[in-house]
Design a protein around this motif. Sequence first.
Motif, PDB file in Angstrom:
ATOM      1  N   GLY A 320      49.483  56.529  28.270  1.00 16.63           N
ATOM      2  CA  GLY A 320      49.476  55.088  28.094  1.00 16.63           C
ATOM      3  C   GLY A 320      48.263  54.372  28.635  1.00 16.63           C
ATOM      4  N   LEU A 321      47.354  55.099  29.293  1.00 13.61           N
ATOM      5  CA  LEU A 321      46.181  54.427  29.856  1.00 13.61           C
ATOM      6  C   LEU A 321      45.388  53.699  28.782  1.00 13.61           C
ATOM      7  CD1 LEU A 321      44.297  53.832  32.236  1.00 13.61           C
ATOM      8  CD2 LEU A 321      43.185  56.052  31.825  1.00 13.61           C
ATOM      9  N   ASP A 322      45.338  54.283  27.585  1.00 12.13           N
ATOM     10  CA  ASP A 322      44.584  53.665  26.505  1.00 12.13           C
ATOM     11  C   ASP A 322      45.283  52.449  25.899  1.00 12.13           C
ATOM     12  OD1 ASP A 322      46.613  55.199  25.459  1.00 12.13           O
ATOM     13  OD2 ASP A 322      45.463  55.922  23.740  1.00 12.13           O
ATOM     14  N   THR A 323      46.531  52.197  26.311  1.00 17.61           N
ATOM     15  CA  THR A 323      47.257  51.028  25.787  1.00 17.61           C
ATOM     16  C   THR A 323      47.160  49.817  26.709  1.00 17.61           C
ATOM     17  OG1 THR A 323      49.392  51.536  26.854  1.00 17.61           O
ATOM     18  CG2 THR A 323      48.912  52.623  24.737  1.00 17.61           C
ATOM     19  N   PHE A 324      46.564  50.010  27.877  1.00 15.36           N
ATOM     20  CA  PHE A 324      46.474  48.927  28.848  1.00 15.36           C
ATOM     21  C   PHE A 324      45.589  47.808  28.296  1.00 15.36           C
ATOM     22  CE2 PHE A 324      44.585  47.055  32.781  1.00 15.36           C
ATOM     23  CZ  PHE A 324      45.768  46.536  33.305  1.00 15.36           C
ATOM     24  N   THR A 325      46.090  46.588  28.313  1.00 17.53           N
ATOM     25  CA  THR A 325      45.368  45.458  27.713  1.00 17.53           C
ATOM     26  C   THR A 325      44.533  44.671  28.718  1.00 17.53           C
ATOM     27  OG1 THR A 325      47.317  44.045  28.003  1.00 17.53           O
ATOM     28  CG2 THR A 325      47.067  45.187  25.876  1.00 17.53           C
ATOM     29  N   GLY A 326      44.672  44.995  29.992  1.00 16.93           N
ATOM     30  CA  GLY A 326      43.864  44.327  31.006  1.00 16.93           C
ATOM     31  C   GLY A 326      42.503  44.992  31.129  1.00 16.93           C
ATOM     32  N   THR A 327      41.856  44.801  32.266  1.00 12.81           N
ATOM     33  CA  THR A 327      40.533  45.365  32.519  1.00 12.81           C
ATOM     34  C   THR A 327      40.673  46.666  33.299  1.00 12.81           C
ATOM     35  OG1 THR A 327      39.511  43.176  32.545  1.00 12.81           O
ATOM     36  CG2 THR A 327      38.297  44.964  33.607  1.00 12.81           C
ATOM     37  N   VAL A 328      40.011  47.713  32.830  1.00 12.74           N
ATOM     38  CA  VAL A 328      40.042  49.000  33.513  1.00 12.74           C
ATOM     39  C   VAL A 328      38.625  49.552  33.593  1.00 12.74           C
ATOM     40  CG1 VAL A 328      40.599  50.184  31.336  1.00 12.74           C
ATOM     41  CG2 VAL A 328      41.016  51.342  33.519  1.00 12.74           C
ATOM     42  N   PHE A 329      38.253  50.073  34.753  1.00 11.35           N
ATOM     43  CA  PHE A 329      36.938  50.699  34.899  1.00 11.35           C
ATOM     44  C   PHE A 329      36.976  51.695  36.045  1.00 11.35           C
ATOM     45  CE2 PHE A 329      35.891  48.151  38.632  1.00 11.35           C
ATOM     46  CZ  PHE A 329      36.527  46.936  38.398  1.00 11.35           C
ATOM     47  N   THR A 483      54.048  57.830  35.920  1.00 10.56           N
ATOM     48  CA  THR A 483      54.573  58.484  34.715  1.00 10.56           C
ATOM     49  C   THR A 483      54.038  57.861  33.441  1.00 10.56           C
ATOM     50  OG1 THR A 483      56.516  57.035  34.756  1.00 10.56           O
ATOM     51  CG2 THR A 483      56.703  59.186  35.857  1.00 10.56           C
ATOM     52  N   HIS A 484      53.709  56.564  33.498  1.00  6.31           N
ATOM     53  CA  HIS A 484      53.264  55.891  32.279  1.00  6.31           C
ATOM     54  C   HIS A 484      52.561  54.594  32.635  1.00  6.31           C
ATOM     55  CE1 HIS A 484      53.613  53.464  28.542  1.00  6.31           C
ATOM     56  NE2 HIS A 484      53.439  54.627  27.959  1.00  6.31           N
ATOM     57  N   ILE A 485      51.559  54.268  31.821  1.00  9.48           N
ATOM     58  CA  ILE A 485      50.878  52.975  31.933  1.00  9.48           C
ATOM     59  C   ILE A 485      51.114  52.209  30.638  1.00  9.48           C
ATOM     60  CG2 ILE A 485      48.643  51.804  32.131  1.00  9.48           C
ATOM     61  CD1 ILE A 485      47.671  54.104  33.821  1.00  9.48           C
ATOM     62  N   GLY A 486      51.589  50.984  30.770  1.00  9.43           N
ATOM     63  CA  GLY A 486      51.825  50.133  29.609  1.00  9.43           C
ATOM     64  C   GLY A 486      50.744  49.090  29.462  1.00  9.43           C
ATOM     65  N   ILE A 500      50.376  44.502  36.572  1.00  9.81           N
ATOM     66  CA  ILE A 500      49.013  44.330  37.071  1.00  9.81           C
ATOM     67  C   ILE A 500      48.112  43.873  35.924  1.00  9.81           C
ATOM     68  CG2 ILE A 500      48.909  45.787  39.132  1.00  9.81           C
ATOM     69  CD1 ILE A 500      47.909  47.279  35.864  1.00  9.81           C
ATOM     70  N   ASP A 501      46.935  43.346  36.272  1.00  6.74           N
ATOM     71  CA  ASP A 501      45.987  42.933  35.228  1.00  6.74           C
ATOM     72  C   ASP A 501      44.664  43.676  35.308  1.00  6.74           C
ATOM     73  OD1 ASP A 501      44.304  41.511  37.170  1.00  6.74           O
ATOM     74  OD2 ASP A 501      45.877  39.986  37.166  1.00  6.74           O
ATOM     75  N   THR A 502      44.475  44.497  36.365  1.00  4.92           N
ATOM     76  CA  THR A 502      43.233  45.248  36.534  1.00  4.92           C
ATOM     77  C   THR A 502      43.538  46.638  37.083  1.00  4.92           C
ATOM     78  OG1 THR A 502      42.020  43.206  37.028  1.00  4.92           O
ATOM     79  CG2 THR A 502      40.953  45.282  37.626  1.00  4.92           C
ATOM     80  N   ILE A 503      42.888  47.650  36.516  1.00  2.00           N
ATOM     81  CA  ILE A 503      43.007  49.020  37.029  1.00  2.00           C
ATOM     82  C   ILE A 503      41.618  49.508  37.406  1.00  2.00           C
ATOM     83  CG2 ILE A 503      43.596  51.411  36.510  1.00  2.00           C
ATOM     84  CD1 ILE A 503      45.687  50.427  34.558  1.00  2.00           C
ATOM     85  N   ILE A 504      41.483  49.994  38.640  1.00  2.00           N
ATOM     86  CA  ILE A 504      40.235  50.607  39.089  1.00  2.00           C
ATOM     87  C   ILE A 504      40.501  52.084  39.352  1.00  2.00           C
ATOM     88  CG2 ILE A 504      38.374  50.569  40.785  1.00  2.00           C
ATOM     89  CD1 ILE A 504      39.101  47.660  41.377  1.00  2.00           C
ATOM     90  N   LEU A 505      39.776  52.933  38.668  1.00  2.00           N
ATOM     91  CA  LEU A 505      39.946  54.379  38.802  1.00  2.00           C
ATOM     92  C   LEU A 505      39.008  54.906  39.879  1.00  2.00           C
ATOM     93  CD1 LEU A 505      39.973  55.274  34.987  1.00  2.00           C
ATOM     94  CD2 LEU A 505      41.956  54.946  36.490  1.00  2.00           C
ATOM     95  N   ALA A 506      39.579  55.400  40.950  1.00  2.00           N
ATOM     96  CA  ALA A 506      38.802  56.047  42.012  1.00  2.00           C
ATOM     97  C   ALA A 506      39.133  57.532  41.971  1.00  2.00           C
ATOM     98  CB  ALA A 506      39.151  55.441  43.370  1.00  2.00           C
TER      99      ALA A 506
END
Length: 666
Positions: A320-329, A483-486, A500-506
């Motif tokens: 589901g990471l690719d379905t997240f509509t907020g900002t991800v980097f 388990t899942h990101i919406g 949430i509205d932002t995901i930061i991948l560390a």
Amino acid sequence: MTTTPAPNRTTNTTTTGTGTPTDASTGTAPAAGVAPTPTTNTNAGTNTAGTGTGRAGTGKAGTGTATNTGTGKAGTGTGTTTGSGSSTATGTATGSGTATGTGTSTGTTGSASASGTGAAASGTGATTTAPRTPPRTTGTGTRTATAAAITAATATATAGTEHATAPHPTGDLAVRHLKVAVIGAGISGLGTAIGLLKAGIDDFLVFERATDLGGTWRDNTYPGCACDVQAHLYSYSFARNPDWKSTFATQAEVHAYLKDCATRHGVDPHLRYDHELLDATWNDTHHHWDIRTKHGRYTAQALITGTGYLSDPAIPNIPGLDTFTGTVFHSSRWNHDHDLTGRDVAVIGTGASAIQFVPAIQPDVNRLDLYQRTPPWVAAKPDKPNTPRHTWMLRHLPGYQRFRRTFNKHGREIVAFFMSRPSRTTGMKNMAAGHLKKSVTDPTLRARLTPDYTVGCKRLLFSNTWYPAIQQPNVDIVSDTITHIGPTHITTTDGTTRHIDTIILATGFTATDRPVAHLIHGRNGHTLADTWNRDGMTAHRGTTIHGFPNLFMLLGPNTTLGHSSQTVMIEAQITYILAALKTLHTHHLTTLDVHPHAQTTYNNTLQNRLKNTVWNTGGCTSWYTDTKGNNPSIWPTYTWRFRHQTRTFDLTNYQTTTHTNHTPNP
């Protein structure tokens, strides 16, 4: 065997014949700063009885069109077309006959293209292709084309015309042959470039995929980014810097230091930015590397990779990471245009990057969910500003800075002794556990933050701000697995959904699957990645790989340190590579290919040393190990041992070929 290198400029070619050529030419000049693309000139034309004069035309700035047609009974025709870019075409036709020519010029800011069809003279003619100019056709009459932009060309001739294709243009001259090609302008590639110049080798280029140098210190611009090795040691021994502001340098300081080193040591003219490596293939006929970059082709006797192992971010495979509509980097590709103030932020991962940027962003965000798979061991960071007195001593007291660097380098070797056996790490564990106990008074939270593996199995981290930041009211530490990101939320195994509205991948880097290995093809045509997948990720002296002649890899397999500065290993490898290049020259060799037995023996020795170390038996899964549980990353002992192994080139461990012998010598 004599190998003819690829030319570093286009070749003068002259063809003379008798016939009736026709002429139709097309040329395009590139925008400023853009590598030109090949253009084609086909010359053929017919003159009949009569003479005439054609008129000149000029295209307008921006976009302009000029059409020139001349028919008459005079004896000479001349036409000139100019666009607002840097393209100029001039043609002169002389002959007894009727001359008709049409031309169109289109110019835009910084670029222009010109195409034209006109008459040339019939009779005996010659076609000449000269370096840096389009073709010239000479017969009973003469037609000359000149472009301000340098382009390669194709000239076509039949019965008095020629077909010749110039190599792909690159901004340097097309298909330039180099003694050495270096991939990557990070701390490894720049150090190599400086070493080459010091050794008197200036026939080399450094290909960098980005538009600036610095490698990981260019890419990682996240808030709070800094080095966790003392600045005196995390710098070149031949380019010490007395102006570090504190014990541990910030990202901006290291980046500025590397740029200054490149300028001071004369590396800048050898840098080629925006030249991403697309492919490097060993040519076993001519004994060189065929190199294809984003902006052209090159050949090189030796290929050196300085791409490191922390250059390409690892993106987790979370449903589901690719379905997240907020900002991800990813933390290494920080989105500075995205204001985190008042945001609900999820940070996935608790590695070295998160340790630094979480304390920096925590005061600004509304809520921060910290997804922790396993907690890290974190020790206090003994960082302090350099006083004016200390800075004065570094600048003016002879030998003081060298002493500080050497003392720190040798002092860190004791850590390698501790990590060689888990039972020896008690003191390090007590130090980190004491920092945790002092920083976190809540016993329940402290238990959640206490690792269940031996200190050092994963990278030991240093921070004075991590524990205070994650205890703030707006921070929630989540230990349950995602388990899942919406589109707007993250769900974990306990069934909790957090919006949430932002995901930061560390989430770190692809350290055991080097992207550059997929681009390098060896003697048998297989990629380096295929070879490593089949035989394991190994190298001799962490630098050379059987089946890949004249390839040298900086920070290759088993050169990663868990106790000291990578600059120590990099400089040792540079010494080894320069000795190898000198051996090629002095012994008149064309190839060096490490014996498979030498590589296997070397790797077996390393793996035996690793067996009982913290890195292999510390009870954790780290980025040091691959998917099969092997450890192709860590150098398992003291750095002085590696420096001793690489201070001279061990030619007896290599198969070689010479100029007169095309068969590898045993």
